[in-house]
Design a protein around this motif. Structure first.
Motif, mmCIF file in Angstrom:
data_model
loop_
_atom_site.group_PDB
_atom_site.id
_atom_site.type_symbol
_atom_site.label_atom_id
_atom_site.label_comp_id
_atom_site.label_asym_id
_atom_site.label_seq_id
_atom_site.Cartn_x
_atom_site.Cartn_y
_atom_site.Cartn_z
ATOM 1 N N SER A 289 47.048 33.283 36.668
ATOM 2 C CA SER A 289 45.274 33.999 35.929
ATOM 3 C C SER A 289 44.838 32.520 35.655
ATOM 4 O O SER A 289 43.420 32.777 36.643
ATOM 5 N N TYR A 356 47.213 42.711 38.858
ATOM 6 C CA TYR A 356 46.636 41.938 38.240
ATOM 7 C C TYR A 356 46.721 40.484 38.876
ATOM 8 O O TYR A 356 45.466 40.071 40.038
ATOM 9 N N TRP A 414 43.952 47.874 31.123
ATOM 10 C CA TRP A 414 44.944 47.036 32.237
ATOM 11 C C TRP A 414 44.427 47.515 33.320
ATOM 12 O O TRP A 414 44.566 47.216 35.016
ATOM 13 N N ALA A 418 43.537 46.212 36.624
ATOM 14 C CA ALA A 418 43.538 45.704 37.794
ATOM 15 C C ALA A 418 43.110 46.620 39.228
ATOM 16 O O ALA A 418 43.638 46.174 40.246
#
Length: 522
Positions: A289, A356, A414, A418
């Protein structure tokens, strides 16, 4: 909650990456800061941790005070500082015939001036508590403390002198240090003064954590943690634009993976670059990320080519944790962070973190025209479908986690980040969460950041602003001059470490309101 390290990791050092990181080492900017007043610390049930600092006298009065044994004073520097303290001390009365024994207590909050550090009984090392006991044989003296401190308040106590002389303190100052250049930050003018203040304190928090690396906290742990780095980097792109510091930190993580290719959750910088022996599922994926965000901000193809193999390896290792259903395997040890909330099951939020990061890895693979793109895309389809099939509870209309089918805020947030459900369904999910009294909650600004961003991405702009004002605005109401590591409006003394004395009151993962405000034009 304690960290159990069960495996000895063998570090593989990439000299080329370490050298590139060293070449990107920033110059620290310094500024002399002096205290603004002498204060008294008093008990106050309405104040955070039960103590507040009140103005007592101007600093100029200090040079007129002659302090004897058991005398003391507390200085307020006006706001949070990170740097090196110095002061002049001269004798008064007869010539000094014995050493001066001086105790300095240095703290970020009034409670650190009020509650004796001897009372600390947490599980983190008490050596993080900031204090010095110093013997000065020859007076007058210029005292320069060699350690760097993170503080607003300084308490000086004269523990011992002889009866023949007293001491006077003068020219007390802090040589503050940061690698952040405030001139690079574009000022914002808001109609809403609370958001304006929130932005200013966020920028200050980030700056005080920007040293030779993005530290998680200048008081504690003074380390480079991947989870904090990811959020600091996002805030940096919207403020200081010190992008080479992000690049340096990425190369540092890539420079010391273990022999299985996994990056550590955090790094020690001195005496040399050392990978800690903590590995976390979500933090390893956040290397992907952070690299994705860095590339989007800079289009630095050279760095992407260098670091892609390390990023890909974090995804490969995460995929190895999937069971035959393509669901992340749950376990009891400290395998994924997510949040400090007591009793939180990590399975569903970790599944979402994998989705993600996997989507970001696919974007990076596309930019590189990497052959792994098709494999990653195929894995993504399987993992998303598995989350919908095995982690979605149709009756409750929530994602569930672990063998006990736990419903938590972290799991829902989350899964929204995602982006596996349509935007409208994500908004409805977050709205249902407000009515779910038994859902396991959130404990940190780290998790609250993700909640607010999930609201924004779901089109819930007004709710996002409201939550920011309640949470970070609550810290401001409770006296924050930098944002804190931990804040629970319902339990303001909360600490996962056993004592609020050891909490960090300037912490990297709390700096994101400036990112949210500037990115989403709040």
């Amino acid at each position: 909650m304690s960290v159990q390290v069960k495996k000895e990791y063998v570090t593989v050092r990439n000299k080329s990456f370490i050298e590139k990181a060293e070449q990107l080492k920033p110059e620290l900017l310094t500024k002399v800061v002096k205290p603004v007043s002498i204060v008294n610390v008093k008990a106050d049930q309405k104040a955070i941790h039960g103590w507040t600092a009140e103005y007592a006298a101007p600093v100029s009065e200090l040079s007129e005070r002659e302090l004897a044994k058991k005398d003391s004073f507390i200085l307020d520097f006006g706001d949070h500082q990170v740097g090196y303290l110095s002061m002049d001390i001269r004798p008064a009365g007869s010539p000094p015939d014995a050493p001066l024994k001086l105790k300095l207590t240095i703290g970020e909050m009034p409670v650190e001036m009020a509650e004796p550090f001897e009372s600390y009984d947490g599980w983190l090392a008490g050596s993080w508590l900031q204090e010095e006991t110093i013997f000065i044989d020859v007076l007058p003296a210029k005292l320069e403390l060699p350690r760097r401190y993170s503080f607003r308040y300084v308490k000086a106590e004269v523990l011992e002198t002889s009866r023949k002389y007293r001491v006077v303190f003068e020219n007390i100052k802090c040589n503050s240090v940061t690698s952040a250049d405030y001139q690079a930050v574009k000022p914002l003018k808001y109609v809403d003064p609370l958001l304006q203040k929130m932005d200013e304190i966020s920028v200050k928090t980030l700056a005080d954590c920007m040293q030779e690396v993005f530290e998680d906290g200048p008081k504690r742990d003074r380390r480079l943690w991947l989870g904090d780095l990811r959020l600091q980097a996002l805030a940096n792109y919207k403020t200081f634009c010190t992008n080479d510091l992000v690049k340096r930190c990425l190369y540092m993580f890539a420079g010391v993976p273990d022999d299985n290719g996994q990056v550590a959750a955090n790094l020690f910088i001195k005496p040399e670059l050392i990978a800690d022996d903590i590995r976390l599922f979500d933090y390893s994926l956040f290397f992907v990320s952070t690299l994705y965000d860095y590339y989007e901000a800079t289009k630095d193809m050279e760095a992407l080519i260098d670091l892609w193999p390390i990023a890909l390896r974090q995804v490969e290792l995460a995929l190895e944790r999937l069971d035959e259903r393509h669901i992340v395997t749950d376990s009891e040890e400290w395998w994924s962070f997510i949040d400090w909330e007591e009793g939180l099951n990590k399975q569903a939020p970790s599944q979402a973190v994998l989705i993600y990061a996997l989507k970001q890895a696919i974007h990076l693979a596309d930019a590189l025209n990497a052959p792994e793109k098709s494999m990653l895309a195929s894995c993504l389809v399987d993992i998303v479908e598995a989350a919908k099939q095995f982690l979605w509870d149709e009756k409750q209309q929530f994602f569930i986690s672990g063998a006990d089918r736990q419903v938590s805020w972290a799991s829902q947030v989350w899964m929204v980040l995602a982006d596996i459900l349509p935007k409208e369904e994500n908004a409805a999910l977050l709205n249902r969460l407000l009515m779910a009294d038994k859902a396991v909650g959130m404990a940190t600004p780290y998790m609250y950041h993700h909640y607010v961003e999930a609201l924004l991405l779901s089109g819930e702009r007004e709710k996002a602003i409201e939550q920011m004002k309640v949470y970070w605005g609550g810290m401001l109401e409770d006296g924050a001059d930098t944002f804190w590591e931990l804040y629970d409006p319902k339990n303001k003394s909360f600490s996962p470490y056993g004592s609020h004395l050891i909490n960090s009151y300037c912490h990297a993962w709390s700096c994101t309101p400036t990112y949210l405000i500037r990115k989403y034009n709040l």
